[in-house]
Design an enzyme around this catalytic site. Structure first.
Site, mmCIF file in Angstrom:
data_model
loop_
_atom_site.group_PDB
_atom_site.id
_atom_site.type_symbol
_atom_site.label_atom_id
_atom_site.label_comp_id
_atom_site.label_asym_id
_atom_site.label_seq_id
_atom_site.Cartn_x
_atom_site.Cartn_y
_atom_site.Cartn_z
ATOM 1 N N LYS A 251 8.419 62.282 44.566
ATOM 2 C CA LYS A 251 7.738 62.131 45.859
ATOM 3 C C LYS A 251 6.373 62.797 45.819
ATOM 4 O O LYS A 251 5.377 62.230 46.260
ATOM 5 C CB LYS A 251 8.583 62.752 46.982
ATOM 6 C CG LYS A 251 9.754 61.893 47.418
ATOM 7 C CD LYS A 251 10.691 62.657 48.334
ATOM 8 C CE LYS A 251 11.971 61.853 48.553
ATOM 9 N NZ LYS A 251 13.063 62.635 49.138
ATOM 10 N N ASP B 180 11.282 60.680 57.721
ATOM 11 C CA ASP B 180 12.591 60.152 57.319
ATOM 12 C C ASP B 180 13.235 59.317 58.431
ATOM 13 O O ASP B 180 14.173 58.570 58.179
ATOM 14 C CB ASP B 180 13.549 61.311 57.006
ATOM 15 C CG ASP B 180 13.731 61.544 55.518
ATOM 16 O OD1 ASP B 180 13.619 60.575 54.751
ATOM 17 O OD2 ASP B 180 13.997 62.695 55.148
ATOM 18 N N GLN C 19 14.748 67.601 52.189
ATOM 19 C CA GLN C 19 15.615 66.871 51.256
ATOM 20 C C GLN C 19 17.088 67.167 51.556
ATOM 21 O O GLN C 19 17.486 68.322 51.697
ATOM 22 C CB GLN C 19 15.266 67.264 49.809
ATOM 23 C CG GLN C 19 16.011 66.494 48.745
ATOM 24 C CD GLN C 19 15.649 65.011 48.694
ATOM 25 O OE1 GLN C 19 14.519 64.617 49.002
ATOM 26 N NE2 GLN C 19 16.601 64.188 48.314
HETATM 27 N N1 GUN Z 1 18.706 62.405 50.146
HETATM 28 C C1 GUN Z 1 19.046 61.163 49.729
HETATM 29 N N2 GUN Z 1 18.291 60.237 50.354
HETATM 30 C C2 GUN Z 1 17.456 60.903 51.170
HETATM 31 C C3 GUN Z 1 16.426 60.495 52.064
HETATM 32 O O1 GUN Z 1 16.119 59.305 52.249
HETATM 33 N N3 GUN Z 1 15.784 61.497 52.717
HETATM 34 C C4 GUN Z 1 16.101 62.804 52.549
HETATM 35 N N4 GUN Z 1 15.429 63.699 53.264
HETATM 36 N N5 GUN Z 1 17.042 63.208 51.731
HETATM 37 C C5 GUN Z 1 17.711 62.264 51.043
#
Ligand code: GUN
Length: 294
Positions: A54, A121, A98
């Protein structure tokens, strides 16, 4: 029939290109550089890989990346204090915590502490409610990526039968809302659904998001249907990544299918970057990027 392969890797590269153009325009015309803060608590190896990826892609499209890596024993109070600081920081337009968080932390509480306008998100309860009522929301990245690929392939989705397999808050439920927003007739199937193959056979669009490798077989698929495989699984004793669909048998019957890897996966981060641009535009009263939102 042999299905058209929907190339998510190429599509994601195109989305990142569009994001980079918008970022350049925000810099040139408004003196704004979008910033994305990613918070990682603990040392989960898969999460570390995602967070690194990311950060790298955020910088590649010209945005600022702020990584906050906290130890696994971080207290809820300390994490909430960091989120408060990021909420108040004008250089931060998007905040992502996350998941999964270590067990001693309440994920709902933490996610709902994020300013909904910076919740790239789309997990904050306000954004969930806005999406569910057809209002302007921040939309979860993976379902948004699936929707973009479906719109690109079909044009209009109006009137199509869509079956979403999986009822998670991250994928299944928001995916169903987005498909409903595009006037599909939507069924959400899950582990307790009776005669799942028969339900899936009615679908013009199948979204497989269950996390069980190769569960969906070709004889479940209506000839010509579009299959979007959200699964990213490992199988003991076999190399590589596997989707929730048995690719070979599904590709024999489907009209179009996303591969694993190289389908939905790359779209998730591309949509995170798109959401960060969208959040920056909204926060500054500017026109939103076309084609990068639901
Ligand atoms: N863990 C797995 N997928 C995601 C996601 O799309 N966003 C976040 N914040 N954590 C994750």
């Amino acid at each position: 029939m042999t299905a058209t392969i929907i190339d998510g890797k190429a599509f994601a590269a195109k989305v990142r290109g569009q994001v980079a153009e918008h970022v350049q325009r925000l810099k040139d015309e408004h003196g704004l550089t979008p910033g994305l803060a990613v918070v990682l608590v603990g040392e989960d190896p898969a999460s570390q890989v995602y967070v690194r990826s990311k950060g790298k892609q955020t910088v590649e499209v010209g945005m600022n990346s702020y990584e906050h890596k906290l130890p696994a024993d971080t207290s809820e109070a300390d994490l909430l204090a960091l989120i408060e600081r990021l909420n108040a920081d004008p250089a931060v337009n998007g905040i992502l915590v996350q998941l999964p968080l270590p067990k001693h932390l309440n994920s709902d509480l933490v996610i709902n502490a994020i300013d909904p306008a910076k919740d790239v998100d789309g997990f904050h309860i306000s954004n969930v409610g806005l999406l569910g009522t057809g209002q302007k929301a921040m939309v979860p990245c993976t379902p948004l990526g699936c929707l973009m690929m479906l719109r690109d392939h079909h044009g209009s989705l109006s009137g199509m039968n869509a079956v979403v397999i999986g009822r998670s808050n991250i994928v299944g439920k928001p995916m169903a809302q987005l498909l409903l927003g595009d006037s599909c007739t939507v069924t959400i199937a899950h582990s307790r659904t009776r005669d799942l193959p028969e339900v899936v056979r009615r679908a013009d669009i199948v979204i497989a998001a269950v996390g069980r490798p190769e569960m969906v077989h070709g004889d479940w698929i209506k000839p010509g249907a579009t299959v979007i495989d959200v699964g990213i699984n490992r199988i003991e004793g076999r190399n590589g990544l596997f989707g929730d669909c048995d690719f070979d048998s599904c590709a024999e019957v489907a009209g179009a299918i996303t591969p694993v890897p190289g389908g939905v996966g790359p779209m998730t981060i591309a949509c995170l970057l798109a959401n960060t641009v969208t959040a920056t535009c909204r926060a500054n009263g500017l026109a939103e990027p076309q084609g990068l939102t639901a």
